[in-house]
Design an enzyme around this catalytic site. Structure first.
Site, short mmCIF file in Angstrom:
data_model
loop_
_atom_site.label_atom_id
_atom_site.label_comp_id
_atom_site.label_asym_id
_atom_site.label_seq_id
_atom_site.Cartn_x
_atom_site.Cartn_y
_atom_site.Cartn_z
N ASP A 95 0.85 -1.18 0.00
CA ASP A 95 0.00 0.00 0.00
C ASP A 95 0.89 1.24 0.00
OD1 ASP A 95 1.09 0.26 2.51
OD2 ASP A 95 -0.80 0.26 3.60
N ASP A 139 1.43 4.80 2.20
CA ASP A 139 1.06 5.44 3.46
C ASP A 139 1.50 6.91 3.47
OD1 ASP A 139 0.42 2.78 4.90
OD2 ASP A 139 2.49 2.47 4.28
N ASP A 192 -3.35 4.75 2.42
CA ASP A 192 -3.74 5.18 3.77
C ASP A 192 -3.36 6.63 3.95
OD1 ASP A 192 -4.79 2.80 4.59
OD2 ASP A 192 -3.17 2.28 5.96
P1 DGT Z 1 4.17 -2.60 2.93
O1 DGT Z 1 3.09 -1.59 2.86
O2 DGT Z 1 3.66 -3.99 3.00
O3 DGT Z 1 5.17 -2.44 1.85
O4 DGT Z 1 5.01 -2.41 4.28
P2 DGT Z 1 4.90 -1.26 5.35
O5 DGT Z 1 6.09 -1.35 6.20
O6 DGT Z 1 4.60 0.04 4.70
O7 DGT Z 1 3.71 -1.73 6.25
P3 DGT Z 1 2.26 -1.10 6.46
O8 DGT Z 1 1.83 -0.32 5.28
O9 DGT Z 1 1.38 -2.22 6.91
O10 DGT Z 1 2.41 -0.13 7.69
C1 DGT Z 1 3.40 0.87 7.74
C2 DGT Z 1 3.80 1.08 9.14
O11 DGT Z 1 2.78 1.77 9.81
C3 DGT Z 1 3.99 -0.23 9.88
O12 DGT Z 1 5.34 -0.48 10.06
C4 DGT Z 1 3.33 -0.05 11.18
C5 DGT Z 1 2.52 1.18 11.04
N1 DGT Z 1 1.07 0.94 11.13
C6 DGT Z 1 0.27 0.24 10.32
N2 DGT Z 1 -0.99 0.30 10.76
C7 DGT Z 1 -0.98 1.04 11.86
C8 DGT Z 1 -1.97 1.49 12.79
O13 DGT Z 1 -3.15 1.19 12.70
N3 DGT Z 1 -1.52 2.28 13.80
C9 DGT Z 1 -0.20 2.64 13.93
N4 DGT Z 1 0.19 3.41 14.93
N5 DGT Z 1 0.72 2.24 13.10
C10 DGT Z 1 0.34 1.46 12.09
MG MG Z 2 2.80 0.39 3.60
#
Ligand code: DGT
Ligand code: MG
Length: 373
Positions: free
Chosen positions: A204, A206, A298
């Site tokens: 996704d 962010d 997001d």
């Molecule tokens: P991806 O999107 O799969 O390439 O990997 P990321 O590291 O971007 O993971 P993602 O998009 O699920 O979430 C980004 C970061 O944001 C993750 O390391 C933890 C944080 N995060 C996700 N959801 C929430 C939430 O509901 N609340 C808070 N405080 N942090 C969140």
């Molecule tokens: Mg992400």
């Protein structure tokens, strides 16, 4: 070259936030195996086991070279007996029987497909699995009730399976910036999540949105969403529900943060979408390739006084975040994506940069590109 990883063995911290973890590392075969077991433990709602496998994988990611012999692991943190057994088998035989059995198991494959649907967690997937559902396609003809998010998840399943590229994330950033500029002059957007850590693809995109004058950001999100309306295939907007407590609550607040937040699915027009895959001539031409791609986005709005905490909290990785909070706890502090509270001094510790938060926590600063724990 005999530069094994043993040199750092004694100095590696047990918390992911004490280590530098680059995106590219030397032990992908081992970490892929351990992360598959972690994923499977999640599918069996065994969080403790899942985190143990993730921790072990994360330690291997931080090593300066490939592991070749078991002796090189001596003294490293977070490598339990089970993990060592898996690693040993891979080093000796090239693969782990447990990992291969899991990978091919019907339960793992069905849970992977079902939890891969936007809006579907392990609990729902498990219920469906018990009812004989194996794949998103099975849901279309079934009597199972889907909520709005899940209906969108099934509808755009094939789109959302395809990783989002950095170029697509940047293009969406430009569009969101235009929307934000149109509704509130001076508001700023920041790309967070995996892309901020240097990833070239993600599941996704962010974004954090803030305004330098505290309070001006209030109520911003519904306006942004309304400006973007024609480009959104799905959206769900939550209000901000965070209030700083006068006294730290006896029961700590949940990890789920309380920002004004929008979960959405963007309709990204080509040619930005899948730029690396130009439409082919002949039969698989433009008729079959839609002129757009669905992308999960997001949007999170934060007051500027909480921005550094939100940035740190949303940059990840998930394990890095988990260990930051655990580290804070062990230091008598409580960290969230809103604030840092010192439980002994009974006061909030302010910060306007990530560097200051690391300093409050007594940690060496780790830049985003080295938070890929
Ligand atoms: P991806 O999107 O799969 O390439 O990997 P990321 O590291 O971007 O993971 P993602 O998009 O699920 O979430 C980004 C970061 O944001 C993750 O390391 C933890 C944080 N995060 C996700 N959801 C929430 C939430 O509901 N609340 C808070 N405080 N942090 C969140
Ligand atoms: Mg992400």
């Amino acid at each position: 070259a005999k530069s094994g990883p043993s040199a750092v063995t004694n100095t590696m911290g047990a918390y992911a936030c004490q280590r530098k973890t680059p995106l590219e590392h030397h032990n992908a075969v081992l970490t892929d195996a351990l992360l598959l077991l972690a994923e499977n433990a999640d599918f069996c709602t065994n969080e403790g086991r899942s985190v143990a496998f993730k921790r072990a994988a994360s330690v291997l990611k931080a090593l300066p070279g490939p592991v070749r012999r078991m002796e090189e692991l001596q003294g490293l943190p977070c490598l339990g007996e089970h993990c060592q057994r898996v690693i040993k088998e891979i080093l000796e035989h090239g693969a782990s029987s447990e990992v291969e059995m899991t990978r091919h198991s019907e339960h793992y494959q069905a849970m992977k497909a079902l939890t891969g649907i936007f809006g579907v967690g392990v609990k729902t997937a498990e219920q469906w699995h018990r009812a004989g559902i194996r794949h998103p396609a099975d849901l279309v003809s079934s009597e199972h009730k889907l909520n709005r998010a899940q209906r969108a998840g099934v509808e755009y399943y094939e789109h959302l399976r395809v990783p989002v590229t950095k170029a697509e994330a940047d293009r969406i950033g430009e569009i969101v910036k235009r929307a934000v500029d149109a509704v509130l002059l001076g508001a700023e957007i920041t790309l967070t999540g995996g892309f901020r850590r240097g990833k070239q693809t993600g599941h996704d995109v962010d974004f954090l949105i803030t305004h330098p004058d505290e309070g001006r950001e209030e109520g911003l999100l519904p306006k942004v969403v309304s400006w973007l309306e024609d480009l959104l295939l799905y959206q769900k907007t939550n209000k901000n529900s965070y209030l700083e407590a006068k006294e730290w609550p006896a029961r700590p607040p949940s990890n789920m943060d309380r920002f004004e937040r929008c979960f959405s699915i963007f309709k990204l027009q080509r040619p930005w979408a899948a730029l690396e895959e130009p439409p082919q001539s002949g039969e698989r031409g433009a008729a079959e390739t839609p002129g757009w791609k669905a992308v999960r986005v997001d949007l999170v709005v934060t007051p500027v006084s909480q921005f550094a905490f939100a940035l740190l909290g949303w940059t990840g990785s998930q394990l890095f975040e988990r260990d930051l909070r655990r580290w804070a706890g062990q230091k008598g502090m409580s960290l969230s994506s809103h604030a840092l509270y010192d439980c002994e001094q009974k006061r909030y510790l302010r910060a306007t940069s990530e560097e200051e938060i690391f300093a409050h926590l007594g940690l060496e600063y780790i830049p985003p590109g080295e938070r890929n724990a």
